[in-house]
Write a protein that holds these residues in place. Structure first.
Motif, PDB file in Angstrom:
ATOM      1  N   UNK A 132       0.865  -1.172  -0.037  1.00  0.00           N
ATOM      2  CA  UNK A 132       0.215  -0.133   0.049  1.00  0.00           C
ATOM      3  C   UNK A 132       0.895   1.258  -0.146  1.00  0.00           C
ATOM      4  N   UNK A 133       0.531   2.102  -0.697  1.00  0.00           N
ATOM      5  CA  UNK A 133       1.048   3.654  -0.817  1.00  0.00           C
ATOM      6  C   UNK A 133       0.002   4.522  -0.441  1.00  0.00           C
ATOM      7  N   UNK A 134       0.278   5.236   0.719  1.00  0.00           N
ATOM      8  CA  UNK A 134      -0.602   6.195   1.280  1.00  0.00           C
ATOM      9  C   UNK A 134      -0.014   7.693   0.865  1.00  0.00           C
ATOM     10  N   UNK A 135      -1.145   8.421   0.694  1.00  0.00           N
ATOM     11  CA  UNK A 135      -0.508   9.910   0.402  1.00  0.00           C
ATOM     12  C   UNK A 135      -1.684  10.674   0.842  1.00  0.00           C
ATOM     13  N   UNK A 136      -1.546  12.164   0.357  1.00  0.00           N
ATOM     14  CA  UNK A 136      -2.501  13.113   0.901  1.00  0.00           C
ATOM     15  C   UNK A 136      -2.239  13.830   2.176  1.00  0.00           C
ATOM     16  N   UNK A 137      -1.126  13.419   2.889  1.00  0.00           N
ATOM     17  CA  UNK A 137      -1.533  13.869   4.244  1.00  0.00           C
ATOM     18  C   UNK A 137      -0.477  15.572   4.234  1.00  0.00           C
ATOM     19  N   UNK A 138      -0.776  16.331   5.289  1.00  0.00           N
ATOM     20  CA  UNK A 138      -0.043  17.505   5.226  1.00  0.00           C
ATOM     21  C   UNK A 138      -0.459  18.131   6.552  1.00  0.00           C
ATOM     22  N   UNK A 139      -0.163  19.494   6.617  1.00  0.00           N
ATOM     23  CA  UNK A 139      -0.307  20.338   7.804  1.00  0.00           C
ATOM     24  C   UNK A 139      -1.530  21.030   7.486  1.00  0.00           C
ATOM     25  N   UNK A 140      -2.695  21.227   8.539  1.00  0.00           N
ATOM     26  CA  UNK A 140      -3.648  22.156   8.302  1.00  0.00           C
ATOM     27  C   UNK A 140      -4.086  22.469   9.629  1.00  0.00           C
ATOM     28  N   UNK A 141      -4.809  23.698   9.647  1.00  0.00           N
ATOM     29  CA  UNK A 141      -5.367  24.274  10.848  1.00  0.00           C
ATOM     30  C   UNK A 141      -6.522  23.546  11.519  1.00  0.00           C
ATOM     31  N   UNK A 142      -6.972  23.648  12.721  1.00  0.00           N
ATOM     32  CA  UNK A 142      -8.109  22.995  13.165  1.00  0.00           C
ATOM     33  C   UNK A 142      -9.335  23.618  12.390  1.00  0.00           C
ATOM     34  N   UNK A 143     -10.231  22.582  12.233  1.00  0.00           N
ATOM     35  CA  UNK A 143     -11.276  22.901  11.353  1.00  0.00           C
ATOM     36  C   UNK A 143     -11.071  22.680   9.848  1.00  0.00           C
ATOM     37  N   UNK A 144      -9.863  22.387   9.522  1.00  0.00           N
ATOM     38  CA  UNK A 144      -9.774  22.100   8.038  1.00  0.00           C
ATOM     39  C   UNK A 144      -9.967  20.697   7.428  1.00  0.00           C
ATOM     40  N   UNK A 145      -9.423  20.660   6.292  1.00  0.00           N
ATOM     41  CA  UNK A 145      -9.860  19.252   5.764  1.00  0.00           C
ATOM     42  C   UNK A 145      -8.664  18.758   4.905  1.00  0.00           C
ATOM     43  N   UNK A 146      -8.663  17.322   4.670  1.00  0.00           N
ATOM     44  CA  UNK A 146      -7.673  16.583   3.840  1.00  0.00           C
ATOM     45  C   UNK A 146      -8.306  15.476   3.460  1.00  0.00           C
ATOM     46  N   UNK A 147      -7.801  15.136   2.297  1.00  0.00           N
ATOM     47  CA  UNK A 147      -8.439  13.757   1.665  1.00  0.00           C
ATOM     48  C   UNK A 147      -7.072  12.782   1.406  1.00  0.00           C
TER      49      UNK A 147
END
Length: 118
Positions: free
Chosen positions: A4-19
């Motif tokens: 498996x290769x996971x991707x899409x992470x990052x740094x966000x502020x509270x209330x933000x979103x990621x996929x």
């Protein structure tokens, strides 16, 4: 074994979103459910969400219900995790795997880091 290769992470502020996305190295068997797990700093890896092969049944840990949505595209050998209303407590490395119930079946990939901070 499937990799498996996971991707899409990052740094966000509270209330933000990621996929997040998870690509499998080969098609999983037709009855393989897929799941997302996370390992928060100082904690063991824990179950987050799972989805069955057809995508019509999902399961979530209580802390993410109503905020996270798991989905999959079998033709692309990919599973997704839409994460909304992120909280600092969601900070973790996120992993995917095939599952039976809430238990992983394969070896782990590298994961993808999610950091929620103001």
């Amino acid at each position: 074994q499937v990799q498996f290769v996971e991707s899409g992470g990052g740094s966000v502020q509270p209330g933000g979103f990621l996929r997040l996305s998870c690509a499998a190295s080969e098609p999983t068997s037709s009855n393989s459910a897929m799941g997302w797990f996370r390992q928060r700093p100082g904690n063991k890896r824990e179950f987050v969400a799972a989805i069955n092969w057809s995508g019509n049944s999902t399961d979530y840990t209580n802390s993410v219900k109503g905020r996270f949505t798991i989905s999959r595209e079998n033709a692309k050998k990919t599973v997704y995790l839409q994460m909304n209303s992120l909280k600092p407590g969601d900070t973790a490395v996120y992993y995917c795997n095939t599952v039976i119930g809430r238990s992983p079946r394969q070896s782990w990939g590298q994961g993808t880091q999610v950091t929620v901070s103001s």
